[in-house]
Structure formats: C-alpha cells, structure tokens
Design a protein around this motif. Structure first.
Motif, short mmCIF file in Angstrom:
data_model
loop_
_atom_site.label_atom_id
_atom_site.label_comp_id
_atom_site.label_asym_id
_atom_site.label_seq_id
_atom_site.Cartn_x
_atom_site.Cartn_y
_atom_site.Cartn_z
N LEU A 1 -8.95 0.63 -3.54
CA LEU A 1 -7.69 -0.30 -3.45
C LEU A 1 -7.01 -0.12 -2.27
O LEU A 1 -6.60 -1.06 -1.66
N LYS B 1 0.89 -1.36 -0.11
CA LYS B 1 -0.13 0.03 0.14
C LYS B 1 0.48 1.03 0.02
O LYS B 1 0.36 2.41 -0.16
N ILE C 1 -8.61 4.95 -6.02
CA ILE C 1 -7.89 4.57 -5.26
C ILE C 1 -8.14 4.27 -3.80
O ILE C 1 -7.50 3.54 -3.09
N LEU D 1 0.29 3.10 -3.28
CA LEU D 1 -0.81 3.83 -3.39
C LEU D 1 -0.94 4.77 -2.77
O LEU D 1 -1.86 5.96 -3.10
N ARG E 1 0.57 7.72 -4.32
CA ARG E 1 -0.30 8.21 -5.42
C ARG E 1 -1.32 9.13 -4.79
O ARG E 1 -1.90 10.13 -5.47
#
Length: 928
Positions: free
Chosen positions: A136, A87, A133, A90, A93
């Motif tokens: 996720l 993670k 996102i 992520l 991001r």
C-alpha cells in the motif's frame, strides 16, 4: 554466500528484511521532503542533541539528516513528511506494527554480533516483511527482500549499516580495559545498582569506593559502555567524559609511578579539554564549561583519592564548578563527602575461581584448578592480584615466590594509602578490630575509649570503604563489625598505628581484669543476684567496666558530688549503646538518686523494671526509693505486688529477700499511717513460712507510730505492748538490724515522752524505763554501725537519767564515754527560762516538707504573732534524728530567729536554734 551456523543464517535473513525496510522508509523521506520541511521537527531536534553542534546540525541536505537517523527516527520523519496525505495513516500503522513486533529491539540484536539472537526474531521479521502495508505504501522492495531471505538467497549487508544500529553517545572511554580478556565477572548486582543510580535524578554524585585492585574502574567502564549504547537513554545521557587521576600502576613486577600528582585545578582543565574534544567543539575558554551546561552528560573521574588526599578542602569548590546537568561518577579508595556511595567487596570465591580459569585459559597458561584455587585464596579474591599472580606463574616464576611478592605489593597498593588518609578515630577502630574481631559498638567503645560521637564518625568513615564489614545479627541488639580480608595482614606489617595499638591493648587488658575483679569483689561484698547492685559477668565487657566504675563512685566516700556528676555524664552519653540492659538503668538511677535528681532516678529505676520484670531486686530497689521520697502507698503497692507473686516465700527467693519484701511492705504502710491495716495483716498473714521475729518487729513498729498521736494512758499502753513484742528478739546477739531500728525509735519516743509528767507518773512507765535502760547500750553504742547512733544514745541517757524516779536504772549504769552533760544542749528548764526571757519564741508546727527526700525534712512553724519560721534539722539542739522525725503538724517547738532574716519580709524567718517542747502543758503556766 555460504552460512554454516544456523543462528548466523537466521541473523543474516533477518538483516536482509530490516535493511530493506530501512532503505524503503529512507527513500520515502528523501523523495517527499526537503530540509526546510523538517524545521521544528522533534526528530531533527533529537538528532541535534545527540550529535552536539557538529556536522549534522548544519547539514545542507535531507540525505545527511537521513544518514544520522535510526529506524525508529526514520519512521517518525516519514510520518511528519506525510502529514496531510493519504499515506500518513498508513505510516502510523507501520510504526504500530514495528512496535508490536519489537522490530526496533530486533534491529539491535540482529546487528550486534555478541548479543544472543533467537529464532522468534526471524519469524517476527518475516511477519513484518510479508505485511500488505508495504504494497500500500509502494515499498515493494521490502517484500522482494523478504522472499529472497525465505528462499535463503542471501545477500551481503554493509558493515556500516550493521554498526549504525548500535547507538553510541560521544565519549572518550578507553578502548582497552583491564577486564577485556575475561569480561566483567561477579558484579551483576553492583552493575544493576550503579546503572540505577546513574539513570536516577536523585543521585547527582556517585562514588564507587573500594581498595585498589578490587575492580572499581572495570565496573564503571563496563557500565558506561552499556549506557553509551542504550537507545533508551538518549535524553538522559548525551555524552560521557572519562578522566583519570591515577598515579601508580601495579604489575607482576611491582608498583610503578605512571603520572604526576594532580591538583583540582589541573583536573578541571583536563575535564574541559576532554569535553570539547568529545563534542568536537572549538575551545574558546578553558576555564568555563558554559557551552555545555544545557547538555546532560556523565563525567567519570577515576582514582580521585590521589587528588582529594592532598587537597580535600578544595573538592567542594571543584564540584560546584561543574555544570549542574552533569552526572558525576567517581572511583576512589576513600569516601567522598556528599556522594551516594557504592562499596565494593572482594569477589566471591566462586567468581574469583571463574575469573582465574578464564584468564589462565585465554592467556594460554592453562593452570590446573587446584593451583587456581590456591591463587584465589592467597590473593583474597582481589581480581587484580589474581591476574598478576597468574601472569607471574605463566612467565615461569615459582608460585610461592609470586604469591608472596604479589600479596605484599597488593597490600601496599590496595590499602596503604587508604589507611594513611583515615581520621584518627577510624584508626582506633581498626586497631581494636585487629586485636579482636568481630566486635559490636559497645565493645568498640570500651576498647577504643572513644566517646559516642567520635566512635560513630570512625565507623562511618570505615563503612564507606571496604576495610570493615558490618553484619546485622539476630542474636544481639547491635551490629557486629569485623575487618575484611587482607586488612589484618596490612596492619600486621604497618607501623602507622603502633602507638594506637598499644593504647587499645592496654584498655583491653584493663577490661578483662575488671571483669575478673568484679566477680571477686561481689563475693567479698556479699552481692548476689538478689541485690540490685549485682553485675553479671555475662554482660558486655564494656558495660561491666562502666558499671564497676560507677559502683566505686557510689560506694567509696572519697568520691565527691562532682565525681558522681561526671560519672553520670558518662551514662548520659551511652544510653543508646546500653539502653537494652536493665543493670545499666539501675546504676543510672543510683547515680541520679545520689545527686538528688529524684525525678530521673524514679524514671530510670522504672526502666530497669520494664527491661527485666522478672528480676525482683529491681522492683525492691524501686520500692525502697519510693519509701525514701515518702511515697509510702506507692511503695507499699510494689511490695504488695511482690508478695502476691509469691516472692515473700523464702523457698522461692531467699530468706533475706523474703524478709525484706515483707518488712518494707509493712514499713510503708506504717509510715503511711495505716496502723490498723498493719496490725490486722500481720496477724492474718504470718504463718509457718514467715519469721516470727519479722512479725513482731512489724507489729511493734506500727504500735510505736500509732502512739505518736496519743496521750496519757493510751500512749503508755501502746509503747508497753510495742516493747514487749521485741524483747525476745533484742536478746539475740546481735539483734536483727530492722528490729534494732524499731527499738531505737521506741526508746527515743520514751525519752521524748518523759518530758510529760502524766506519762512519767503512769504506773507502767517504770517498765518502759527498764526496757530503755536494758537495751540502750546494745542498740545505740555496741552495734556494728554504732558511730551513727552514739550521739542519739547520749541524748537518751541524758534525758532519762535526770528523771526524778527511784530507782532510776539510768543513774546506776556505767555508760560509754561521752559528753552527757553538754552545756550547749539546754534542758527543758533552761529552755523555759529562755522563753520567759524572750530569747526563744514558742511556735506551732504548721507543715512538714514531706516531698523532701531524706530522713529529716525541714519544717515550718508559726508563733503567736503570726511570724513564720523555717526550721532545719541542723539547727535542732535537744534531740536526734528520731525526735526530729516525730515532729508533726500542731506540735510545739521553741525557736530562736536568725538575725539575718528579720520579720516583715513576707518570707519565713530562718531559725538558728530549734528545741522540742512535747505535747503536754508547759511548766510555769506558759502557753500559746
């Protein structure tokens, strides 16, 4: 919940998404980390710096740390926690997404009720909430909150969360300030400048300087409020301390004392206590701030003038005791040494009227615009005065009564102490501006009588206050300085500077009288624009005064060399003030010339020409100076240039100026030995526009100078032609001065040549003797300046009356009274006898000091035993200036050595007596 206003609805929708995002990220951190995992984290360090050394620094749980975090910090912690997991990328991001959508800025705008909120804020928040996102990352609550917001199924957000968005650094800023009702009006540019300086490392000490009531404190407090909530200033400002030294307060009922005066020691202790209170630190030592030196904060000291006024020498020690990391911002009515100063002027009329309108309305008085404009004008755009006047009128008192009282009180409150603390030179400047405004620096120098350094200090001290206004002008070389509004009224009722006002007024009257007197004096002396001494009435009065004083020193013989030196010293210190004026440089050159500083004299005359190349008087003066210092060809070049420019035409310049230009041109060539050039150009140039007398005089002078190197027939012929040329001119009554001068030199040359038997025996010599007899009385004894030539005339009469010629006109004339048979002036026979007796030595002139400035330069002569003699005109006993100037290299003289300088020293022997012997053979066979 019912939302009426569309903007409030969009703000509420946005807050739902952002609140859900922040909770989701916080939950990720608390679910996946413990406090020990964050040791060394830059985010945790940042929180500690922001919070000081209190609760958060010793938090025992990860929850306590999360509570202190802003959204951006939470995401940073989440990234730190997720390192090494799937993670981590992520979350990186997610941070990029938050940044690209400007979510951190939107968080501030959405949470702050007074900040504008725009529609695009909502759409960016919605774009964030619908980003995959979050799925996720397992943060499904964000998507749910977004869908609820879109469907307008709004939920309440806690006030605690909303307030958390606004970062506030620890501070003790006042909760209520003077401009709270209206907001800060009309200070946009000053606010930008103050913020810039506070945020820059270049300005550790900043001073806001203005009279009382202008808004110094309001500006600083508004700036500090902004900085305390600016997310971008976390590193540069970790706390703000506010202390005040204010001792008096102005209300609509007058001035009242609110606190006792403080010393710097007491002020320092107050700063120490405030610092430890703001940072919630235990106070261990009130005398030191060492525990806070690592922190970067801002210290605001309000109204410091009340302390510095009585204890100024202690300010430096006080400032040096403060931690170096601190930024210090001071408000004061007087300048602060070493500070970067921001000077506040009164509000603009528009801003003042806006302030009056808002204040009146919000106070419930609702004054009409005409009355507000009247208040603004009477209060001279002073914000405090405007508010107090409106309060007084709103309380039911008459407007004229309130205005009169407030105006008086504000003048005392705003300016009185400020004026009392100014240096004396500043008070002189104020009083000069009180009498006449605006003025430039040269006018101030003349009215105040201050030297340049004192004047500069006086203006500098005032420039750091709001008492004067300095304006750059395109019309003149100097700034214009004037009083600001209100200061004149204060000086009118103040008794602080009455003696200074009297002194300045006296100088002002003297300056005006001198300008008038100058015009009258120039008319009396015949000085016009074509004279280098001309002083135009259009010059600054201060310069006219200086030039008139210089002219008096130059013209009157009662002034000594010391007086002239002191006068030039006044010019030395005013170069910067008057360097753009050609007349200044001309007089500067005249003073240097009379003090024999010829290098500077030439430089200054040259500068006058550079400053005003169209003024022929300055070029003529430079040319005459070069003639005096025997730079004949340089002199001729200047006058030749004027001739080529057409200034020799009387119709363009004047009859007198045109004649002077041509005359000095030919005189320079003549003294340079360019006799043939003079004789040729005189005949070629002279036409209808030139005076025939000038032509004849110039030609006669050249012939006379050429004759000095000739002998016998050639010499007599040159002298005869030279005398014939000027006879008609000398018959005028009076003859022109330049022609009379040439005639004197001719007659002196004839007298000098009469010692040569070959000359005396020439058939044409009686004509020369007749010329001399005819005009000697007129040009030596009867001229307006006869006293300057009478002695030379007596010597001529004595020499020529003894010639064994019959008839000798000099023997039959009745000459003016005088000692023509002075036994102290030996005749040639006596000189010969002294030479034979060894009392005098025959020597030959070896050099003439042509670089010497003056009519009669010293000479060196050498006898047959190679002894050198230094001879000066003061020791010359058988001739005048004309004879001395005729001495050239190779000519013989008789000298008596000064006993004080015996031979053998290797230096020239001073001569105590000098006699001319002529160019012919010595009587009795004497020779070298």
């Amino acid at each position: 919940m019912q939302i009426v206003d569309e903007q409030l609805k969009l703000r509420a929708q946005t807050n739902m998404i952002l609140h859900a995002t922040e909770l989701a990220v916080a939950k990720f951190v608390t679910d996946n980390a413990e406090l020990k995992d964050l040791i060394g984290s830059s985010i945790l360090k940042k929180i500690k710096e922001r919070r000081g050394v209190q609760a958060a620094l010793s938090a025992r749980s990860i929850d306590a740390v999360v509570q202190e975090c802003y959204l951006e910090e939470l995401v940073g912690l989440a990234i730190d926690v997720a390192k090494g997991t799937e993670k981590h990328e992520l979350l990186v991001r997610l941070r990029e997404c938050l940044s690209e959508l400007h979510i951190f800025e939107i968080r501030q705008a959405a949470a702050h009720p007074v900040r504008p909120f725009f529609m695009h804020h909502w759409y960016r928040a919605a774009a964030l909430g619908t980003d995959p996102i979050f799925d996720l990352l397992g943060m499904s609550d964000v998507k749910s909150a977004t869908l609820a917001a879109i469907s307008e199924n709004l939920s309440e957000i806690s006030e605690e969360w909303l307030l958390k968005a606004v970062r506030v650094v620890p501070n003790n800023l006042p909760a209520l300030i003077d401009h709270e009702i209206t907001g800060l009006i009309g200070r946009t540019e000053e606010m930008k400048e103050l913020r810039k300086r506070v945020q820059s490392q270049r300005f550790p000490l900043i001073a806001i300087v203005a009279p009382g009531g202008i808004g110094k404190t309001s500006l600083v407090l508004e700036c500090m409020r902004f900085i305390s909530k600016d997310e971008n200033l976390t590193d540069s400002c970790q706390f703000i301390i506010f202390v005040t030294a204010k001792t008096h307060e102005l209300s609509d009922t007058g001035i009242r004392r609110i606190a006792a005066d403080k010393t710097f020691s007491e002020l320092y202790q107050e700063i120490v206590k405030a610092t430890f209170d703001v940072l919630d630190l235990p106070i261990q030592n009130h005398s030191m701030l060492l525990d806070t030196t690592a922190l970067r904060g801002v210290l605001v000291i309000d109204n410091l003038e009340t302390v510095i006024r009585e204890h100024e020498p202690e300010f430096k020690d006080f400032y040096e005791k403060l931690p170096e990391q601190w930024k210090v911002v001071i408000t004061s009515r007087i300048p602060i040494d070493g500070a970067s100063t921001i000077r506040l002027d009164p509000l603009s009329t528009q801003a003042s009227e806006q302030l009056g309108n808002i204040y009146s309305r919000r106070r419930g008085f609702d004054l009409i615009f005409e009355n507000i404009a009247r208040v603004v004008n009477a209060c001279q755009q002073n914000p405090l005065a405007i508010r107090l006047t409106i309060d007084g009128v709103g309380a039911g008192r008459s407007m004229p009564q309130v205005i009169q009282q407030i105006k008086h009180d504000v003048l005392q409150y705003s300016y009185d102490n400020l004026v009392r603390d100014l240096p004396e030179e500043s008070l002189y400047v104020l009083e000069a501006l009180f009498l006449e405004s605006p003025l430039d620096r040269s006018e101030l120098a003349d009215l105040t009588g201050l030297d340049p350094d004192a004047l500069a200090n006086g203006i500098s001290s005032l420039a750091r206050t709001s008492l004067i206004r300095i304006v750059n002008t395109e019309q003149g070389p100097q700034d214009e300085i004037s009083l600001t509004e209100g200061v004149r009224d204060l000086l009118l009722i103040s008794d602080l500077t009455l003696k200074i006002r009297d002194a300045v007024q006296s100088r002002r009257i003297r300056t005006r009288d001198q300008v008038i007197e100058n015009d009258l004096q120039q008319k009396q002396l015949g000085i016009d624009e074509l004279n280098s001494f001309y002083i135009s009435s259009g010059l600054p009065p201060a310069l006219v005064t200086l030039l008139c004083d210089a002219r008096s020193v130059l013209f009157k013989k009662t002034y000594s060399r010391i007086d002239k030196g002191q006068m030039r010293a006044q010019f030395d210190v005013r170069v910067e003030e008057f360097h753009d004026y050609a007349t200044f440089w001309v007089y500067y050159g005249e003073l240097s010339d009379t003090l024999k500083d010829w290098q500077k004299a030439e430089e200054y005359f040259g500068r006058a020409v550079q400053k005003s190349p169209e003024t022929i008087a300055y070029k003529v003066r430079l040319g005459k100076f070069l003639l005096d210092v025997r730079r004949y060809l340089d002199c001729a070049a200047i006058f030749r240039g004027l001739i080529e420019e057409g200034w020799d035409d009387p119709n363009r310049s004047s009859k007198r100026a045109a004649a002077a230009i041509v005359y000095y041109y030919f005189v320079a060539l003549t003294f340079a030995g360019r006799y043939d050039q003079v004789l040729t150009e005189v005949d070629q140039w002279f036409g209808s526009k030139y005076n025939e007398d000038l032509r004849a005089t110039s030609k006669s002078a050249a012939l006379k100078r050429r004759s000095e190197g000739l002998k016998g027939e050639d010499k007599v012929q040159h002298l005869r032609e030279a005398t014939r040329l000027i006879v008609p001119i000398l018959e005028q009554d009076p003859p022109p001065s330049n022609t009379a001068s040439v005639a004197r030199s001719l007659i002196t040359e004839i007298s000098f040549a009469s010692g040569n038997s070959e000359i005396v025996g020439h058939p044409d010599f009686p004509e020369l003797l007749e010329f001399s007899s005819r005009f000697t009385e007129k040009i030596f004894f009867s001229t307006p300046s006869g006293k300057n030539f009478a002695n030379d005339g007596r010597k001529v009469v004595r020499e020529l009356s003894r010639l064994p010629i019959e008839p000798n006109p000099f023997k039959s004339e009745n000459w003016p009274e005088g000692d023509f048979d002075d036994p102290g002036v030996p005749l040639l026979e006596v000189i010969i006898g002294q030479i034979e007796a060894g009392e005098l030595k025959v020597a030959t002139v070896t050099s003439v000091l042509t670089q010497f400035k003056g009519k009669c330069p010293p000479i060196f002569a050498r006898d047959d035993q190679n002894h050198d003699y230094y001879c000066t005109f003061s020791k010359f006993l058988n001739g005048g200036e004309a004879e001395w100037r005729m001495l050239v290299r190779g000519q013989r003289v008789a000298v008596a050595a000064d006993p004080a300088g015996p031979p053998g020293t290797g230096k020239a022997i001073p001569a105590r007596e000098v006699y001319t012997l002529g160019n012919g053979a010595l009587p009795n066979g004497l020779s070298l």
